[in-house]
Scaffold this active site. Structure first.
Site, PDB file in Angstrom:
ATOM      1  N   GLU A 179       0.799  -1.235   0.000  1.00 15.12           N
ATOM      2  CA  GLU A 179       0.000   0.000   0.000  1.00 15.12           C
ATOM      3  C   GLU A 179       0.831   1.284   0.000  1.00 15.12           C
ATOM      4  OE1 GLU A 179      -2.798  -0.584   3.217  1.00 15.12           O
ATOM      5  OE2 GLU A 179      -3.434  -2.500   2.417  1.00 15.12           O
ATOM      6  N   ASN A 219       2.042  -5.249  -3.094  1.00 17.52           N
ATOM      7  CA  ASN A 219       0.656  -5.582  -2.754  1.00 17.52           C
ATOM      8  C   ASN A 219      -0.147  -4.305  -2.484  1.00 17.52           C
ATOM      9  OD1 ASN A 219      -1.301  -7.692  -2.008  1.00 17.52           O
ATOM     10  ND2 ASN A 219      -1.082  -6.935   0.104  1.00 17.52           N
ATOM     11  N   HIS A 257     -10.450  -6.540  -1.844  1.00 19.76           N
ATOM     12  CA  HIS A 257     -11.431  -6.270  -0.776  1.00 19.76           C
ATOM     13  C   HIS A 257     -12.630  -5.610  -1.455  1.00 19.76           C
ATOM     14  CE1 HIS A 257      -8.900  -7.314   2.610  1.00 19.76           C
ATOM     15  NE2 HIS A 257      -7.926  -6.560   2.137  1.00 19.76           N
ATOM     16  N   GLU A 287      -6.153 -10.849  -0.839  1.00 17.50           N
ATOM     17  CA  GLU A 287      -6.918 -10.602   0.397  1.00 17.50           C
ATOM     18  C   GLU A 287      -8.419 -10.548   0.124  1.00 17.50           C
ATOM     19  OE1 GLU A 287      -5.424  -7.194   2.569  1.00 17.50           O
ATOM     20  OE2 GLU A 287      -3.343  -7.625   2.039  1.00 17.50           O
ATOM     21  N   ASP A 289     -12.221 -10.503   0.102  1.00 19.38           N
ATOM     22  CA  ASP A 289     -13.450 -10.616   0.889  1.00 19.38           C
ATOM     23  C   ASP A 289     -14.500  -9.735   0.231  1.00 19.38           C
ATOM     24  OD1 ASP A 289     -12.591  -8.081   1.878  1.00 19.38           O
ATOM     25  OD2 ASP A 289     -11.891  -8.943   3.758  1.00 19.38           O
TER      26      ASP A 289
HETATM   27  O1  G3I Z   1      -2.965  -7.137  18.990  1.00 24.95           O
HETATM   28  C1  G3I Z   1      -3.890  -6.247  19.611  1.00 24.95           C
HETATM   29  C2  G3I Z   1      -4.312  -6.779  20.908  1.00 24.95           C
HETATM   30  O2  G3I Z   1      -3.201  -6.808  21.772  1.00 24.95           O
HETATM   31  C3  G3I Z   1      -5.431  -5.895  21.485  1.00 24.95           C
HETATM   32  O3  G3I Z   1      -5.911  -6.450  22.654  1.00 24.95           O
HETATM   33  C4  G3I Z   1      -6.567  -5.760  20.475  1.00 24.95           C
HETATM   34  C5  G3I Z   1      -7.653  -4.812  20.975  1.00 24.95           C
HETATM   35  O4  G3I Z   1      -8.323  -4.190  19.915  1.00 24.95           O
HETATM   36  O5  G3I Z   1      -6.060  -5.251  19.301  1.00 24.95           O
HETATM   37  C6  G3I Z   1      -5.089  -6.113  18.716  1.00 24.95           C
HETATM   38  O6  G3I Z   1      -4.645  -5.550  17.521  1.00 24.95           O
HETATM   39  C7  G3I Z   1      -5.536  -5.608  16.441  1.00 24.95           C
HETATM   40  C8  G3I Z   1      -4.871  -6.404  15.328  1.00 24.95           C
HETATM   41  O7  G3I Z   1      -5.640  -6.339  14.147  1.00 24.95           O
HETATM   42  C9  G3I Z   1      -4.694  -7.875  15.721  1.00 24.95           C
HETATM   43  O8  G3I Z   1      -5.917  -8.462  16.021  1.00 24.95           O
HETATM   44  C10 G3I Z   1      -5.809  -4.186  15.976  1.00 24.95           C
HETATM   45  O9  G3I Z   1      -6.570  -3.511  16.959  1.00 24.95           O
HETATM   46  C11 G3I Z   1      -6.542  -4.199  14.672  1.00 24.95           C
HETATM   47  O10 G3I Z   1      -6.663  -2.881  14.196  1.00 24.95           O
HETATM   48  C12 G3I Z   1      -5.786  -5.028  13.652  1.00 24.95           C
HETATM   49  O11 G3I Z   1      -6.504  -5.009  12.444  1.00 24.95           O
HETATM   50  C13 G3I Z   1      -5.830  -5.573  11.321  1.00 24.95           C
HETATM   51  C14 G3I Z   1      -5.620  -4.499  10.264  1.00 24.95           C
HETATM   52  O12 G3I Z   1      -5.015  -5.087   9.122  1.00 24.95           O
HETATM   53  C15 G3I Z   1      -4.725  -3.384  10.774  1.00 24.95           C
HETATM   54  O13 G3I Z   1      -4.292  -2.558   9.788  1.00 24.95           O
HETATM   55  C16 G3I Z   1      -6.690  -6.675  10.766  1.00 24.95           C
HETATM   56  O14 G3I Z   1      -6.785  -7.734  11.714  1.00 24.95           O
HETATM   57  C17 G3I Z   1      -6.096  -7.201   9.457  1.00 24.95           C
HETATM   58  O15 G3I Z   1      -7.010  -8.073   8.863  1.00 24.95           O
HETATM   59  C18 G3I Z   1      -5.846  -6.042   8.515  1.00 24.95           C
HETATM   60  O16 G3I Z   1      -5.232  -6.540   7.357  1.00 24.95           O
HETATM   61  C19 G3I Z   1      -4.971  -5.584   6.325  1.00 24.95           C
HETATM   62  C20 G3I Z   1      -3.772  -6.098   5.546  1.00 24.95           C
HETATM   63  O17 G3I Z   1      -2.693  -6.308   6.423  1.00 24.95           O
HETATM   64  C21 G3I Z   1      -3.377  -5.130   4.430  1.00 24.95           C
HETATM   65  N1  G3I Z   1      -4.489  -4.854   3.576  1.00 24.95           N
HETATM   66  C22 G3I Z   1      -5.705  -4.395   4.231  1.00 24.95           C
HETATM   67  C23 G3I Z   1      -6.119  -5.406   5.312  1.00 24.95           C
HETATM   68  C24 G3I Z   1      -7.411  -5.008   5.939  1.00 24.95           C
HETATM   69  O18 G3I Z   1      -7.259  -3.801   6.633  1.00 24.95           O
END
Ligand code: G3I
Length: 377
Positions: A179, A219, A257, A287, A289
């Site tokens: 990105e 990506n 997405h 990715e 969905d």
């Molecule tokens: O790890 C912490 C945890 O310690 C805490 O308790 C919890 C409370 O909210 O948060 C946890 O972190 C979260 C993390 O995912 C792991 O679960 C973050 O809040 C959350 O924002 C994060 O979201 C991820 C997101 O990327 C962040 O940018 C999504 O799971 C993940 O699916 C998403 O993936 C991205 C790709 O990497 C790139 N392309 C877009 C895609 C969707 O956004």
């Protein structure tokens, strides 16, 4: 609390019309913010029989494609989910646990355990592993965000060498840079841009030196529409320039997405895949969905529309030899980022039910759309 109060009692009868209106408005805001983020089971509602169903990976292998999913290591604690993933998918991406913030939370202090678990699970189940992602402005460790260029450059080198070296020979494809381009077709103003406009070239060269066998991908999201779309064109020019300059970039990851409110036609996607392939690049849908919340109609109608979109996307990959795989961004609706309070609203009103298996791990119409397309039907 306010909503509970409204549900139980009859405040409108006792508090007067103006306060009742105000309470109504507050309730509407709360409802909009909360309802529609989780994604309960839907397969039965969509008329899917709970019968045996064919493993996606078998059909994908016949079509010489990989079919993948993304997981976090905590998902591996769920035995039913492990079996489902092993049965249906032959490619695995680390959803979060190979990102910079997770792997190098402090300078030069690496944390590989969660990534190791995913790599081991993939190996045990004959799955290809995709590494995600080395250089990204999001989920970057805080300590790296404000480094000046002369400190960030060696930090980026150390990070790439450590991760790619750790899993050398076990990660088949890396999303090296994620990105880096904005909607208006410019290089994003990320911390890495401090290294100059060719920081991507540097990152790819470092990754290649650390594992010459790994296939290296750029990506991005929102690049599916193809010619005439500002972002898609900018990424195309970026890839063309890097290929011409001899940078070891081997593939383009199109995230897929799907936001049904703005989504290209099947024909546009196919042509776009063709033009990136013509640069000599592999193409992966990395990715996928499909959020259904904002689609018109009843839930069964939305799920049929989702099935059709999934079918078109997979068929677009099968149409071009250099398109080697399709990864879904999660295994079941229960674990999708789009079924969380934090992210669901990105796609408008939920619930979005974005994946091929529902929260009970039953196949949805989307699963059959993917299966049919893989089978060339
Ligand atoms: O790890 C912490 C945890 O310690 C805490 O308790 C919890 C409370 O909210 O948060 C946890 O972190 C979260 C993390 O995912 C792991 O679960 C973050 O809040 C959350 O924002 C994060 O979201 C991820 C997101 O990327 C962040 O940018 C999504 O799971 C993940 O699916 C998403 O993936 C991205 C790709 O990497 C790139 N392309 C877009 C895609 C969707 O956004």
């Amino acid at each position: 609390m306010i909503r509970d109060h409204l549900r139980k009692g009859s405040p409108r009868a006792t508090v007067g019309p103006r306060l009742a209106l105000l309470l109504g408005a507050v309730s509407a805001v709360l409802t909009a913010g909360c309802v529609g983020t989780s994604c309960p089971p839907v397969a039965a509602k969509a008329g899917v029989r709970q019968a045996r169903f064919a493993p996606l990976r078998q059909t994908a292998a016949t079509a010489k494609r990989r079919i993948g999913t993304a997981l976090m290591s905590r998902h591996l604690e769920n035995a039913r989910l492990r079996s489902l993933v092993a049965a249906h998918f032959d490619s695995l991406t680390a959803e979060n646990e190979m990102k910079w913030g997770a792997t190098e939370p402090q300078p030069a202090s690496f944390s590989f355990a969660a990534g190791d678990e995913l790599v081991a699970f993939a190996a045990q189940n004959g799955m290809r592993m995709r590494g995600h992602t080395l250089v990204w402005h999001q989920q970057l460790a805080d300590w790296a965000k404000d480094l000046p260029a002369d400190e960030l450059r060696p930090a980026m080198r150390r990070h790439i060498e450590a991760l790619v070296g750790r899993w050398r020979g076990r990660i088949a494809q890396w999303d090296v840079v994620n990105e880096a381009i904005t909607e208006d077709g410019k290089l994003r103003d990320s911390p890495f841009l401090r290294l100059g406009e060719t920081y991507l070239d540097e990152a790819f060269r470092l990754a290649h030196a650390a594992d010459p066998e790994a296939r290296l991908f750029y990506n991005d999201c929102g690049i599916e529409a193809g010619e005439g779309n500002t972002k898609s064109d900018a990424v195309y020019r970026l890839c063309a320039r890097m290929r011409q300059a001899g940078v070891p970039i081997h593939g383009i990851g199109m995230q897929m997405h799907v936001d049904p409110r703005h989504w290209p036609t099947a024909e546009q996607i196919r042509k776009n895949v063709e033009r990136f392939a013509a640069l000599g690049l592999l193409v992966e849908f990395t990715e996928m969905d499909i959020a259904v919340g904002e689609m018109p109609g009843s839930l069964p109608e939305k799920l049929q529309r989702q099935r059709a979109i999934a079918h078109d996307i997979v068929a677009a990959c099968l149409h071009v030899d250099k398109c080697t795989g399709i990864t879904l961004w999660g295994a079941s609706d229960a674990d999708s980022w789009l079924c969380t309070e934090r992210w669901a609203r990105l796609r408008g009103r939920g619930p979005h039910y974005p994946l091929a298996f529902d929260a009970d791990l039953d196949p949805k119409p989307m699963y059959f759309g993917i299966l049919d397309a893989l089978a060339g039907r």
